[in-house]
Enzyme design. Structure first.
Site, PDB file in Angstrom:
ATOM      1  N   ASP A  12     -16.914  -4.667  29.113  1.00 23.91           N
ATOM      2  CA  ASP A  12     -15.712  -5.395  29.507  1.00 23.91           C
ATOM      3  C   ASP A  12     -16.181  -6.547  30.382  1.00 23.91           C
ATOM      4  O   ASP A  12     -16.470  -6.359  31.560  1.00 23.91           O
ATOM      5  CB  ASP A  12     -14.762  -4.476  30.272  1.00 23.91           C
ATOM      6  CG  ASP A  12     -13.461  -5.167  30.652  1.00 23.91           C
ATOM      7  OD1 ASP A  12     -13.122  -6.200  30.048  1.00 23.91           O
ATOM      8  OD2 ASP A  12     -12.774  -4.662  31.566  1.00 23.91           O
ATOM      9  N   GLU A  26     -15.540  -7.122  24.558  1.00 24.23           N
ATOM     10  CA  GLU A  26     -14.185  -7.641  24.417  1.00 24.23           C
ATOM     11  C   GLU A  26     -14.197  -9.159  24.292  1.00 24.23           C
ATOM     12  O   GLU A  26     -14.970  -9.845  24.965  1.00 24.23           O
ATOM     13  CB  GLU A  26     -13.341  -7.225  25.624  1.00 24.23           C
ATOM     14  CG  GLU A  26     -11.863  -7.432  25.433  1.00 24.23           C
ATOM     15  CD  GLU A  26     -11.056  -6.799  26.542  1.00 24.23           C
ATOM     16  OE1 GLU A  26     -10.205  -5.962  26.227  1.00 24.23           O
ATOM     17  OE2 GLU A  26     -11.288  -7.144  27.722  1.00 24.23           O
ATOM     18  N   ASP A  67     -12.331  -1.351  35.107  1.00 23.46           N
ATOM     19  CA  ASP A  67     -13.301  -2.094  34.287  1.00 23.46           C
ATOM     20  C   ASP A  67     -14.202  -1.150  33.487  1.00 23.46           C
ATOM     21  O   ASP A  67     -14.439  -1.357  32.298  1.00 23.46           O
ATOM     22  CB  ASP A  67     -14.160  -3.003  35.168  1.00 23.46           C
ATOM     23  CG  ASP A  67     -13.310  -3.833  36.112  1.00 23.46           C
ATOM     24  OD1 ASP A  67     -13.016  -4.986  35.776  1.00 23.46           O
ATOM     25  OD2 ASP A  67     -12.944  -3.298  37.174  1.00 23.46           O
TER      26      ASP A  67
END
Length: 160
Positions: A7, A65, A136
């Protein structure tokens, strides 16, 4: 299959390593890495952390991502810079899957517009355990889950 979920963020980087064996999922670890530098120096720390993981862990696939451009465009730029730093340390032969935030949420809990709490609850149900820590690292686990599903759906790999 061992998937490293990432992430990306310039202030906090979510990382998670998930294994997939048949129908069994296992979250080996997750963390939120906070770089010890500001400005451009933080990207060196981010790249260094990912590089050290790739040198110490067996990883079959990386899932990261994609950048979401919302109201705060500067955040999207910084996230893109973080992704660029990460890409510099990924070995060319290591497969990479890039996933949209809505796809990650849908994979984790069935709702592409879920909030952070829903994603965490969905992952806790899938991994059959409580998942603690910053969002996260939890998001990185969801990214790994989504990335593996996309990789498998594309017919590029099968679960062990």
């Amino acid at each position: 299959m061992r998937v490293l979920g990432i992430d990306p963020g310039s202030h906090r980087l979510g990382l998670a390593l998930v294994t997939f064996e048949g129908q069994k999922l296992k979250l080996l670890w997750h963390e939120t890495f906070i770089p010890r530098a500001s400005g451009r120096g933080r990207y060196k720390f981010i790249a260094g952390r990912v590089d050290s993981i790739l040198k110490t862990e067996s990883v079959d696939l990386v899932a990261i991502e994609k950048v979401f451009v919302g109201r705060i465009r500067n955040t999207a730029v910084q996230t893109g810079e973080c992704r660029g730093a990460i890409f510099t340390v990924l070995p060319h032969e290591l497969p990479l899957v890039e996933v949209f935030p809505s796809s990650v949420k849908k994979a984790a809990c069935g709702n592409g517009r879920a909030d952070k709490k829903e994603v965490r609850r969905g992952l806790e149900a899938l991994f059959r355990r409580e998942i603690k820590g910053f969002d996260d690292g939890v998001d990185a686990a969801a990214i790994a889950l989504c990335g593996e599903a996309m990789w498998r759906a594309a017919g590029l790999s099968k679960r062990a």
